[in-house]
Write an enzyme that holds these catalytic residues in place. Structure first.
Site, PDB file in Angstrom:
ATOM      1  N   CYS A  81       5.564   2.549   4.036  1.00  6.96           N
ATOM      2  CA  CYS A  81       4.649   2.018   3.027  1.00  6.96           C
ATOM      3  C   CYS A  81       5.296   0.827   2.324  1.00  6.96           C
ATOM      4  CB  CYS A  81       4.292   3.098   1.999  1.00  6.96           C
ATOM      5  SG  CYS A  81       3.141   2.532   0.733  1.00  6.96           S
ATOM      6  N   PRO A  82       4.755  -0.372   2.482  1.00  7.11           N
ATOM      7  CA  PRO A  82       5.325  -1.548   1.805  1.00  7.11           C
ATOM      8  C   PRO A  82       5.100  -1.530   0.292  1.00  7.11           C
ATOM      9  CG  PRO A  82       3.299  -2.142   2.952  1.00  7.11           C
ATOM     10  CD  PRO A  82       3.609  -0.732   3.334  1.00  7.11           C
TER      11      PRO A  82
END
Length: 231
Positions: A81-82
């Site tokens: 997840c950025p």
């Protein structure tokens, strides 16, 4: 340096880190033992039974994957997840889900407040309108993510497994159809994801004696049915 990671970034009490170190040592030993047995036998059966990660030098458990961003294997890998800046795995998935839940509720409350403010304001507030409009756009993707991960959790699947469902043999039955051995029902699935343990990524071992008894019982029932039909 390679190794196994649960996805947790902060862990003040060190309990999870200690668990992961123990699991990593065991998987490294299994990796070395598998390579040694493969070198001695020269066959491929042992290698096929035990998936190996040659980057982390460990035997890969089920539902794990090597993250190219973190450069290590993630236990019960879901996705990278950025927005939170790390991979979502075994021990931090519940925090990611709660992040989506409360984020959606917060954005929803902000949207309702924004609409009421615009409706009751004597003059049209262009500044509040523009800022609220920008903020309201976030509720749609976050809400969709919440619905998606609620469905995944209810079925005890990860994002990686859902995308690559036909890639993993443990998600298929003997006929090649989809079958999730980790699906324990909606309630138990949520408990398994929010309070994970070894059963979250290790398949239960079936007792051979119990399966033989089950088969004998089925045969006895079939014989009784045949005798009743004859009589």
């Amino acid at each position: 340096s390679g190794g196994l990671c649960s996805g947790v970034v902060t862990n003040p009490n060190g309990v999870i880190q200690e668990k992961m170190e123990i699991i990593t040592r065991r998987l490294k030993e299994e990796y070395d033992a598998t390579l040694e047995s493969y070198a001695k036998s020269g066959g491929t059966k042992e290698m096929a039974k035990t998936p190996l990660c040659h980057s982390c030098h460990i035997a890969k458990p089920l539902r794990s994957k090597h993250c190219r961003v973190l450069r290590r294997c993630i236990l019960l890998y879901d996705h990278f997840c950025p927005f939170v800046g790390t991979a979502i795995g075994l021990y931090n998935y519940k925090y990611f889900y709660l992040f989506l839940l409360f984020g959606t509720l917060g954005e929803g409350a902000q949207l309702v407040t924004w609409i009421l403010y615009l409706h009751r304001s004597p003059k049209f507030p262009w500044g509040a309108f523009c800022s609220g409009l920008v903020c309201s756009f976030f509720v749609i993707p976050m809400g969709c993510m919440l619905v998606y991960h609620t469905q995944l959790t209810a079925k005890n699947l990860t994002t990686n497994e859902h995308i690559n469902v036909w890639k993993y043999k443990y998600l298929q039955d003997k006929g090649g159809h989809f079958s999730n051995p980790f699906d324990k029902g909606v309630l138990k699935n949520f408990v398994s994801r929010f309070d994970p343990g070894e059963d979250s990524y290790v398949l239960p071992r079936r007792n051979s004696s119990s399966t033989e008894l089950d088969q004998s019982d089925k045969k006895d029932e079939e014989k009784r049915d045949l005798l009743q039909n004859i009589v």
